[in-house]
Design a protein around this motif. Structure first.
Motif, PDB file in Angstrom:
ATOM      1  N   SER A 271     -27.725  84.598  34.123  1.00  0.00           N
ATOM      2  CA  SER A 271     -26.306  84.118  33.429  1.00  0.00           C
ATOM      3  C   SER A 271     -25.069  83.303  34.488  1.00  0.00           C
ATOM      4  O   SER A 271     -25.115  83.462  35.531  1.00  0.00           O
ATOM      5  CB  SER A 271     -25.316  85.720  33.784  1.00  0.00           C
ATOM      6  N   PHE A 272     -24.870  82.228  33.507  1.00  0.00           N
ATOM      7  CA  PHE A 272     -24.579  81.072  34.194  1.00  0.00           C
ATOM      8  C   PHE A 272     -23.071  80.664  33.138  1.00  0.00           C
ATOM      9  O   PHE A 272     -22.996  80.870  32.271  1.00  0.00           O
ATOM     10  CB  PHE A 272     -25.524  80.287  33.696  1.00  0.00           C
ATOM     11  N   THR A 273     -21.501  81.013  33.901  1.00  0.00           N
ATOM     12  CA  THR A 273     -20.622  81.301  33.792  1.00  0.00           C
ATOM     13  C   THR A 273     -19.939  79.816  34.008  1.00  0.00           C
ATOM     14  O   THR A 273     -20.099  79.881  35.187  1.00  0.00           O
ATOM     15  CB  THR A 273     -19.610  82.433  34.021  1.00  0.00           C
ATOM     16  N   PRO A 297     -17.755  73.646  39.595  1.00  0.00           N
ATOM     17  CA  PRO A 297     -17.685  75.390  39.366  1.00  0.00           C
ATOM     18  C   PRO A 297     -18.968  76.384  38.958  1.00  0.00           C
ATOM     19  O   PRO A 297     -18.312  75.891  37.357  1.00  0.00           O
ATOM     20  CB  PRO A 297     -16.348  75.953  40.062  1.00  0.00           C
ATOM     21  N   ILE A 298     -19.506  76.586  39.330  1.00  0.00           N
ATOM     22  CA  ILE A 298     -20.024  78.097  38.015  1.00  0.00           C
ATOM     23  C   ILE A 298     -19.633  79.654  39.275  1.00  0.00           C
ATOM     24  O   ILE A 298     -19.652  79.700  40.233  1.00  0.00           O
ATOM     25  CB  ILE A 298     -21.326  77.668  37.814  1.00  0.00           C
ATOM     26  N   ALA A 299     -19.912  80.452  38.103  1.00  0.00           N
ATOM     27  CA  ALA A 299     -20.471  82.477  38.886  1.00  0.00           C
ATOM     28  C   ALA A 299     -22.093  82.477  37.905  1.00  0.00           C
ATOM     29  O   ALA A 299     -21.985  82.351  37.059  1.00  0.00           O
ATOM     30  CB  ALA A 299     -19.222  82.736  37.996  1.00  0.00           C
ATOM     31  N   MET A 300     -22.662  82.645  39.035  1.00  0.00           N
ATOM     32  CA  MET A 300     -23.758  82.922  38.634  1.00  0.00           C
ATOM     33  C   MET A 300     -24.137  84.611  39.064  1.00  0.00           C
ATOM     34  O   MET A 300     -24.165  85.183  39.928  1.00  0.00           O
ATOM     35  CB  MET A 300     -25.011  81.911  39.584  1.00  0.00           C
ATOM     36  N   ASP A 301     -24.950  85.187  37.771  1.00  0.00           N
ATOM     37  CA  ASP A 301     -25.851  86.169  38.197  1.00  0.00           C
ATOM     38  C   ASP A 301     -26.848  86.036  37.801  1.00  0.00           C
ATOM     39  O   ASP A 301     -27.494  85.343  36.495  1.00  0.00           O
ATOM     40  CB  ASP A 301     -25.017  87.083  37.271  1.00  0.00           C
ATOM     41  N   TYR A 302     -27.889  87.025  38.479  1.00  0.00           N
ATOM     42  CA  TYR A 302     -29.303  86.843  38.608  1.00  0.00           C
ATOM     43  C   TYR A 302     -29.346  88.294  38.371  1.00  0.00           C
ATOM     44  O   TYR A 302     -29.929  89.618  38.605  1.00  0.00           O
ATOM     45  CB  TYR A 302     -29.763  86.175  39.157  1.00  0.00           C
ATOM     46  N   VAL A 400     -34.815  83.493  31.344  1.00  0.00           N
ATOM     47  CA  VAL A 400     -33.584  84.032  30.514  1.00  0.00           C
ATOM     48  C   VAL A 400     -32.576  83.162  30.465  1.00  0.00           C
ATOM     49  O   VAL A 400     -32.214  83.763  31.665  1.00  0.00           O
ATOM     50  CB  VAL A 400     -34.137  85.157  29.443  1.00  0.00           C
ATOM     51  N   MET A 401     -31.709  82.607  30.195  1.00  0.00           N
ATOM     52  CA  MET A 401     -30.339  81.802  30.245  1.00  0.00           C
ATOM     53  C   MET A 401     -29.859  82.202  28.918  1.00  0.00           C
ATOM     54  O   MET A 401     -29.873  82.023  27.557  1.00  0.00           O
ATOM     55  CB  MET A 401     -30.575  80.090  30.366  1.00  0.00           C
ATOM     56  N   GLU A 406     -23.657  83.635  25.950  1.00  0.00           N
ATOM     57  CA  GLU A 406     -23.922  82.682  24.392  1.00  0.00           C
ATOM     58  C   GLU A 406     -25.530  82.780  25.435  1.00  0.00           C
ATOM     59  O   GLU A 406     -25.708  81.950  26.330  1.00  0.00           O
ATOM     60  CB  GLU A 406     -23.679  81.589  24.020  1.00  0.00           C
ATOM     61  N   TYR A 407     -26.784  82.754  24.160  1.00  0.00           N
ATOM     62  CA  TYR A 407     -28.239  82.995  24.735  1.00  0.00           C
ATOM     63  C   TYR A 407     -27.880  81.539  24.393  1.00  0.00           C
ATOM     64  O   TYR A 407     -27.665  80.355  23.540  1.00  0.00           O
ATOM     65  CB  TYR A 407     -28.828  84.045  23.573  1.00  0.00           C
ATOM     66  N   TRP A 408     -29.245  81.301  25.118  1.00  0.00           N
ATOM     67  CA  TRP A 408     -29.524  79.360  26.117  1.00  0.00           C
ATOM     68  C   TRP A 408     -30.797  78.851  25.621  1.00  0.00           C
ATOM     69  O   TRP A 408     -31.257  78.368  26.472  1.00  0.00           O
ATOM     70  CB  TRP A 408     -28.270  78.578  27.470  1.00  0.00           C
ATOM     71  N   GLY A 409     -31.806  80.046  25.426  1.00  0.00           N
ATOM     72  CA  GLY A 409     -32.877  79.893  25.552  1.00  0.00           C
ATOM     73  C   GLY A 409     -33.625  80.413  26.716  1.00  0.00           C
ATOM     74  O   GLY A 409     -32.699  80.617  27.805  1.00  0.00           O
ATOM     75  N   ILE A 410     -34.817  79.812  27.083  1.00  0.00           N
ATOM     76  CA  ILE A 410     -35.681  80.032  28.305  1.00  0.00           C
ATOM     77  C   ILE A 410     -35.797  78.790  29.131  1.00  0.00           C
ATOM     78  O   ILE A 410     -35.634  77.396  28.571  1.00  0.00           O
ATOM     79  CB  ILE A 410     -37.081  80.319  27.938  1.00  0.00           C
ATOM     80  N   TYR A 411     -35.474  78.824  30.269  1.00  0.00           N
ATOM     81  CA  TYR A 411     -35.400  77.580  31.529  1.00  0.00           C
ATOM     82  C   TYR A 411     -36.080  78.369  32.345  1.00  0.00           C
ATOM     83  O   TYR A 411     -37.047  79.788  32.474  1.00  0.00           O
ATOM     84  CB  TYR A 411     -34.108  78.054  31.891  1.00  0.00           C
TER      85      TYR A 411
END
Length: 496
Positions: A271-273, A297-302, A400-401, A406-411
């Protein structure tokens, strides 16, 4: 489970070491500045950076030509940076200068000037002098915090204070604070996670506080929605919340990711915010404008394959790739940096690697040609190669991203080929390696080190290698076995 650690104390009081303002009645004064700009405003024209800045203000009723004036961060060197020709401040108007060290300036329909110095967040000085070297305004300041500016409480006012919501190149009209005392941290009733069914979220803070929140990735500000009861979560949502309290600078922005009723088919989730304008703004959005130079700058959850939330991090991100960034699903590199909050991404992303501390990771869309047909071709080829020959390959983990919920596909999560890679795998410092890549027309570009040994190698191979002595000398400069393995691997990739 990895938990995000906050080093910011609830109450942190910062005092100005000293402040001297000379000639306050001068028409042009220093009005506001920021010495630690992480996410507030980016240079849109020249360098695509979130840089330090200084705002000047003309309190008079006539325009002032400040060409030839001087700015400095050292009062013993008042002529450190000369403001270039064409710099004019309108009557009762502001003028923004980037304190980024680039030493550049030009005028068009608007002004863009860059000093030859940067500001220190640990504290220093700023001075403004006219073309004759006469002092107009000076100040000495103490420690500065990320994304908080220091300025006059209103334009041209003699009193200075901190701004939790800075106003670069705009009137100083917001709430100001004599000291840096932060509001608290919001407490969420639900941790970031994967959930089934509709969930109810509560957010709490200290007495007398107001919680403001967003669900689109945007920055919670003094005008954002006020939390007044439960938030119903019926679909995947990113919630950002911040505490506001009278007399205190707004607290840290806390981001939580809630995956609701998602079937990720056994893949990890990223999750990329980020603030939407960082991606989509017509002028400064890196996604819509394909800006590779700017780091946002981003907040990332994995989340692991079984849906467990295993990592939260505040980091930076840039668009990546030589050509693959032109596709709708654009590749990113994520960077852990202390200015965002985390020095490392602390998680073992790759099952075939022992390391778990990463300064950067690459979120790839499979690459330029491969992307037209499949999402796994390049990753599969690298994985096969790693298992069969001893050459350097980037490890691979599909995921999955989600982008701002929002769903953004497979990375494809990949190791980033940089100095960290060689340090991890070969225990070599950056000053011990030459790292090159080929660009257009097979011209090598130096990413690290220099071309000395490479040119030496070319000199020896561009001879008659049928001569055994010359061949032997050339072969001593290259790992022939690895080179053969590389050629075999390239041929294998062509038929995968």
């Amino acid at each position: 489970m990895f938990k995000l650690r906050f080093t910011m104390k609830k109450f942190a009081f910062i005092s100005i070491l000293a402040f001297v303002s000379i000639s306050l009645n001068a028409q042009v004064v220093i009005n506001e500045f920021m010495a630690s700009n992480t996410s507030i405003v980016a240079d849109m024209v020249d360098y695509d950076d979130f840089s330090d800045w200084i705002e000047l203000y003309n309190s008079g009723n006539e325009n002032v030509n400040i060409s030839g004036y001087y700015l400095t961060d050292d009062l013993t060197n008042p002529n450190k940076w000369k403001i270039p020709a064409g710099a004019v401040i309108g009557a009762n108007s502001c003028f923004l200068v980037w304190a980024d060290g680039y030493n550049h300036g030009h005028t068009a329909q608007v002004h863009f000037f860059h000093t030859n110095f940067k500001l220190s967040a640990d504290g220093e000085q700023i001075g403004l002098y006219d073309a004759g070297g006469n002092v107009l305004d000076t100040l000495s300041f103490g420690h500065q915090y990320s994304d908080i500016s220091y300025g006059r409480i209103s334009d041209g006012n003699a009193q200075w204070a901190f701004f939790g919501e800075p106003t670069p190149d705009a009137p100083n009209s917001g709430l100001s604070y004599p000291n840096v005392e932060y509001a608290g941290i919001p407490e969420f009733s639900l941790p970031s996670g994967s959930y089934s069914g509709i969930q109810s979220l509560n957010i709490a803070a200290g007495a007398g506080s107001v919680i403001r929140y967003t669900t689109d990735g945007s920055r919670p500000t003094g005008s954002s929605a006020v939390f007044s009861g439960q938030i119903g979560l019926s679909h995947t949502t990113v919630v950002r919340a911040r505490v506001f309290a009278n007399g205190k600078i707004p607290g840290a922005i806390i981001t939580k990711t809630y995956l609701i009723n998602e079937n990720t088919h056994g893949l990890p989730v990223i999750s990329f915010t980020t603030f939407p304008e960082n991606l989509w703004d017509p002028l400064k959005g890196i996604y819509v404008n394909q800006i590779k130079e700017r780091e946002i700058p981003i907040a990332m959850d994995y989340f692991s394959k079984d849906g467990e939330h295993v990592l939260s991090a505040n980091a930076g991100a840039r668009l990546s790739g030589d050509a693959s960034y032109i596709f709708p699903n654009k590749p990113f590199t994520i960077y852990a940096r202390s200015k965002y909050g985390d020095d490392f991404l602390d998680y073992p992303f790759f099952e075939n690697r022992e390391m778990h501390l990463f300064k950067s990771i690459y979120l790839r869309n499979s690459g330029y040609f491969d992307n037209q047909y499949t999402m796994f071709r390049d990753g599969a080829a690298h994985s096969f190669t790693q298992k069969s020959v001893q050459i350097d390959c980037q490890s691979y983990q599909p995921a999955v991203m989600f982008l701002n919920g929002e769903y953004w596909g497979i990375y494809n999560i990949r190791e980033k080929l940089n100095g960290d890679y060689f340090e991890h795998h070969y225990q070599l410092d950056e000053d011990e390696i030459d790292y090159l890549k080929y660009e257009v027309n097979s011209i090598p570009v130096v990413l690290n080190g220099d071309l000395v040994e490479y040119n030496k190698f070319l000199y020896h191979v561009n001879v008659n290698l049928a001569n055994n002595d010359l061949y032997k000398k050339a072969s001593e400069l290259i790992d022939l076995e690895e080179y053969v393995d590389y050629q075999i691997s390239e041929d294998r990739k062509s038929v995968v």
